[in-house]
Design a protein around this motif. Sequence first.
Motif, PDB file in Angstrom:
ATOM      1  N   HIS A  10      53.147 -26.914 -29.297  1.00 58.63           N
ATOM      2  CA  HIS A  10      51.871 -26.770 -30.011  1.00 58.63           C
ATOM      3  C   HIS A  10      50.783 -26.882 -28.965  1.00 58.63           C
ATOM      4  CE1 HIS A  10      53.575 -27.764 -34.089  1.00 58.63           C
ATOM      5  NE2 HIS A  10      54.516 -28.222 -33.297  1.00 58.63           N
ATOM      6  N   TYR A  11      49.960 -25.851 -28.842  1.00 58.09           N
ATOM      7  CA  TYR A  11      48.785 -26.000 -27.985  1.00 58.09           C
ATOM      8  C   TYR A  11      47.756 -26.830 -28.738  1.00 58.09           C
ATOM      9  CZ  TYR A  11      50.685 -22.320 -24.989  1.00 58.09           C
ATOM     10  OH  TYR A  11      51.474 -21.599 -24.140  1.00 58.09           O
ATOM     11  N   PRO A  12      46.848 -27.486 -28.008  1.00 59.81           N
ATOM     12  CA  PRO A  12      45.855 -28.324 -28.689  1.00 59.81           C
ATOM     13  C   PRO A  12      45.099 -27.555 -29.781  1.00 59.81           C
ATOM     14  CG  PRO A  12      45.701 -28.605 -26.311  1.00 59.81           C
ATOM     15  CD  PRO A  12      46.701 -27.510 -26.553  1.00 59.81           C
ATOM     16  N   THR A  13      44.890 -26.240 -29.529  1.00 55.89           N
ATOM     17  CA  THR A  13      44.235 -25.431 -30.557  1.00 55.89           C
ATOM     18  C   THR A  13      45.245 -24.430 -31.084  1.00 55.89           C
ATOM     19  OG1 THR A  13      43.566 -23.895 -28.845  1.00 55.89           O
ATOM     20  CG2 THR A  13      41.977 -25.584 -29.458  1.00 55.89           C
ATOM     21  N   GLY A  14      45.088 -24.018 -32.310  1.00 55.80           N
ATOM     22  CA  GLY A  14      45.944 -22.944 -32.831  1.00 55.80           C
ATOM     23  C   GLY A  14      47.253 -23.439 -33.409  1.00 55.80           C
ATOM     24  N   ARG A  15      48.020 -22.476 -33.923  1.00 51.24           N
ATOM     25  CA  ARG A  15      49.268 -22.809 -34.597  1.00 51.24           C
ATOM     26  C   ARG A  15      50.388 -23.013 -33.576  1.00 51.24           C
ATOM     27  NH1 ARG A  15      52.163 -18.168 -34.534  1.00 51.24           N
ATOM     28  NH2 ARG A  15      50.981 -16.286 -34.125  1.00 51.24           N
ATOM     29  N   ALA A  16      51.566 -23.370 -34.083  1.00 54.39           N
ATOM     30  CA  ALA A  16      52.705 -23.634 -33.203  1.00 54.39           C
ATOM     31  C   ALA A  16      53.081 -22.362 -32.447  1.00 54.39           C
ATOM     32  CB  ALA A  16      53.876 -24.114 -34.033  1.00 54.39           C
ATOM     33  N   PRO A  36      56.851  -9.541 -31.071  1.00 50.07           N
ATOM     34  CA  PRO A  36      55.457  -9.089 -31.162  1.00 50.07           C
ATOM     35  C   PRO A  36      54.497  -9.990 -30.395  1.00 50.07           C
ATOM     36  CG  PRO A  36      56.262  -9.918 -33.281  1.00 50.07           C
ATOM     37  CD  PRO A  36      57.428  -9.891 -32.364  1.00 50.07           C
ATOM     38  N   SER A  37      53.310  -9.498 -30.186  1.00 48.94           N
ATOM     39  CA  SER A  37      52.276 -10.279 -29.518  1.00 48.94           C
ATOM     40  C   SER A  37      52.088 -11.608 -30.248  1.00 48.94           C
ATOM     41  CB  SER A  37      50.980  -9.458 -29.534  1.00 48.94           C
ATOM     42  OG  SER A  37      50.006 -10.135 -28.803  1.00 48.94           O
ATOM     43  N   GLY A  38      52.053 -12.683 -29.479  1.00 54.36           N
ATOM     44  CA  GLY A  38      51.886 -14.007 -30.079  1.00 54.36           C
ATOM     45  C   GLY A  38      53.185 -14.669 -30.504  1.00 54.36           C
ATOM     46  N   ALA A  39      54.321 -14.005 -30.236  1.00 51.52           N
ATOM     47  CA  ALA A  39      55.620 -14.540 -30.670  1.00 51.52           C
ATOM     48  C   ALA A  39      56.027 -15.797 -29.900  1.00 51.52           C
ATOM     49  CB  ALA A  39      56.696 -13.468 -30.514  1.00 51.52           C
ATOM     50  N   GLY A  40      55.468 -15.980 -28.690  1.00 52.78           N
ATOM     51  CA  GLY A  40      55.812 -17.165 -27.912  1.00 52.78           C
ATOM     52  C   GLY A  40      56.547 -16.874 -26.615  1.00 52.78           C
ATOM     53  N   LYS A  41      56.626 -15.609 -26.214  1.00 53.51           N
ATOM     54  CA  LYS A  41      57.364 -15.225 -25.003  1.00 53.51           C
ATOM     55  C   LYS A  41      56.776 -15.873 -23.758  1.00 53.51           C
ATOM     56  CE  LYS A  41      56.442 -10.831 -25.712  1.00 53.51           C
ATOM     57  NZ  LYS A  41      55.627 -10.923 -26.942  1.00 53.51           N
ATOM     58  N   SER A  42      55.459 -15.689 -23.573  1.00 54.42           N
ATOM     59  CA  SER A  42      54.824 -16.260 -22.378  1.00 54.42           C
ATOM     60  C   SER A  42      54.908 -17.776 -22.405  1.00 54.42           C
ATOM     61  CB  SER A  42      53.355 -15.842 -22.305  1.00 54.42           C
ATOM     62  OG  SER A  42      53.255 -14.448 -22.159  1.00 54.42           O
ATOM     63  N   THR A  43      54.796 -18.344 -23.586  1.00 54.07           N
ATOM     64  CA  THR A  43      54.874 -19.807 -23.701  1.00 54.07           C
ATOM     65  C   THR A  43      56.233 -20.305 -23.211  1.00 54.07           C
ATOM     66  OG1 THR A  43      53.304 -19.830 -25.527  1.00 54.07           O
ATOM     67  CG2 THR A  43      54.801 -21.724 -25.347  1.00 54.07           C
ATOM     68  N   SER A 194      59.399  -8.973 -22.199  1.00 57.81           N
ATOM     69  CA  SER A 194      59.007  -7.564 -22.181  1.00 57.81           C
ATOM     70  C   SER A 194      58.903  -6.997 -23.593  1.00 57.81           C
ATOM     71  CB  SER A 194      60.020  -6.745 -21.385  1.00 57.81           C
ATOM     72  OG  SER A 194      59.709  -5.369 -21.481  1.00 57.81           O
ATOM     73  N   HIS A 195      57.945  -6.097 -23.765  1.00 59.60           N
ATOM     74  CA  HIS A 195      57.799  -5.381 -25.031  1.00 59.60           C
ATOM     75  C   HIS A 195      58.684  -4.147 -25.070  1.00 59.60           C
ATOM     76  CE1 HIS A 195      53.688  -7.226 -25.332  1.00 59.60           C
ATOM     77  NE2 HIS A 195      54.099  -7.308 -26.570  1.00 59.60           N
ATOM     78  N   ASP A 196      59.168  -3.742 -23.912  1.00 56.87           N
ATOM     79  CA  ASP A 196      59.704  -2.397 -23.770  1.00 56.87           C
ATOM     80  C   ASP A 196      61.178  -2.297 -24.181  1.00 56.87           C
ATOM     81  OD1 ASP A 196      60.335   0.179 -23.055  1.00 56.87           O
ATOM     82  OD2 ASP A 196      59.091   0.133 -21.259  1.00 56.87           O
TER      83      ASP A 196
HETATM   84  N1  LIG Z   1      46.567 -21.787 -23.776  1.00 58.92           N
HETATM   85  C1  LIG Z   1      46.669 -21.615 -25.095  1.00 58.92           C
HETATM   86  N2  LIG Z   1      45.925 -22.342 -25.952  1.00 58.92           N
HETATM   87  C2  LIG Z   1      46.035 -22.196 -27.295  1.00 58.92           C
HETATM   88  N3  LIG Z   1      46.894 -21.356 -27.877  1.00 58.92           N
HETATM   89  C3  LIG Z   1      47.658 -20.601 -27.087  1.00 58.92           C
HETATM   90  C4  LIG Z   1      47.587 -20.681 -25.659  1.00 58.92           C
HETATM   91  N4  LIG Z   1      48.486 -19.807 -25.122  1.00 58.92           N
HETATM   92  C5  LIG Z   1      49.070 -19.209 -26.185  1.00 58.92           C
HETATM   93  N5  LIG Z   1      48.585 -19.674 -27.353  1.00 58.92           N
HETATM   94  C6  LIG Z   1      49.034 -19.270 -28.699  1.00 58.92           C
HETATM   95  O1  LIG Z   1      50.429 -19.450 -28.788  1.00 58.92           O
HETATM   96  C7  LIG Z   1      51.055 -18.387 -29.485  1.00 58.92           C
HETATM   97  C8  LIG Z   1      52.101 -17.741 -28.587  1.00 58.92           C
HETATM   98  O2  LIG Z   1      51.444 -17.142 -27.470  1.00 58.92           O
HETATM   99  P1  LIG Z   1      52.216 -16.453 -26.272  1.00 58.92           P
HETATM  100  O3  LIG Z   1      51.214 -16.145 -25.241  1.00 58.92           O
HETATM  101  O4  LIG Z   1      53.369 -17.315 -25.881  1.00 58.92           O
HETATM  102  O5  LIG Z   1      52.755 -15.132 -26.986  1.00 58.92           O
HETATM  103  P2  LIG Z   1      53.438 -13.836 -26.350  1.00 58.92           P
HETATM  104  O6  LIG Z   1      54.693 -13.612 -27.123  1.00 58.92           O
HETATM  105  O7  LIG Z   1      53.551 -13.992 -24.885  1.00 58.92           O
HETATM  106  O8  LIG Z   1      52.391 -12.684 -26.720  1.00 58.92           O
HETATM  107  P3  LIG Z   1      51.982 -11.345 -25.888  1.00 58.92           P
HETATM  108  O9  LIG Z   1      53.056 -10.363 -26.205  1.00 58.92           O
HETATM  109  O10 LIG Z   1      50.672 -10.959 -26.480  1.00 58.92           O
HETATM  110  O11 LIG Z   1      51.891 -11.698 -24.451  1.00 58.92           O
HETATM  111  C9  LIG Z   1      49.925 -17.448 -29.910  1.00 58.92           C
HETATM  112  O12 LIG Z   1      49.576 -17.778 -31.241  1.00 58.92           O
HETATM  113  C10 LIG Z   1      48.802 -17.799 -28.969  1.00 58.92           C
HETATM  114  O13 LIG Z   1      47.556 -17.578 -29.555  1.00 58.92           O
END
Ligand SMILES: Nc1ncnc2c1ncn2[C@@H]1O[C@H](COP(=O)(O)OP(=O)(O)OP(=O)(O)O)[C@@H](O)[C@H]1O
Length: 220
Positions: A10-16, A36-43, A194-196
Amino acid sequence: MIRFEHVDKHYPTGRAALTDFNLSLGVGELAFLTGPSGAGKSTALKLLGLLERPTRGRIIVGGIDLSQVGAREIPAYRRRIGMVFQDHRLLNDRSVWDNVALPLLVAGSLRGELDKRVRAALDTVGLLGHEQKLPLEMSAGEQQRVGIARALVTKPDVVIADEPTGNLDPTLALDVMRLFQSFSQVGVTVLVASHDLHLIERIGARRIALDAGRVAGEPA
Ligand SMILES: Nc1ncnc2c1ncn2[C@@H]1O[C@H](COP(=O)(O)OP(=O)(O)OP(=O)(O)O)[C@@H](O)[C@H]1O
Ligand SMILES: [Mg+2]
């Protein structure tokens, strides 16, 4: 080699961003994170690189429980993890050689060792002979490969890459993905966001689909 056990983030802001995320990758395994974008991959990748810490659960990399890695030990830990980014984050006013050598310089490597390692990393990505160029004198695909050489130069056990082909045309993207595949063939564990889907299908590697922070399955 990599294990996520019941990880929430959980980031301090936003959903899980991740909820009860579980993943296990063996030594030398290549896998893709999709969704999809926002799925959590980068996290998930940021947690592996210790750019972020989980809210709950455990992450083990090469037998190391990341919760036990303190702030002062992070640089040494990161040398075992090669990180590749979409925008490659090269220093544009420095030569290719300087860019690739940077992680070794930071680690205090010996001068004699440096040139050998830098050239070996450039050779791996097919850019031997380009040492003195500036990044902006190279094509997008070449720049990305310099970024990959920089990630490899410390001989990491694990390579993580976040949308490494996002800025590349399909042919160059396939070359870069094949490069990651070749690393896994020599025992490096590789996790790529990756999205691809088309590209992943061509590589034929394991794919973990994320959706809204949860594993949605492993499509064949
Ligand atoms: N530093 C942050 N602070 C608050 N919320 C964050 C932060 N980084 C990511 N999020 C939120 O966490 C969720 C997952 O984000 P993440 O970047 O992991 O997705 P993603 O799958 O990599 O998306 P994309 O395909 O757009 O790169 C999203 O709802 C995003 O808004
Ligand atoms: Mg992302």
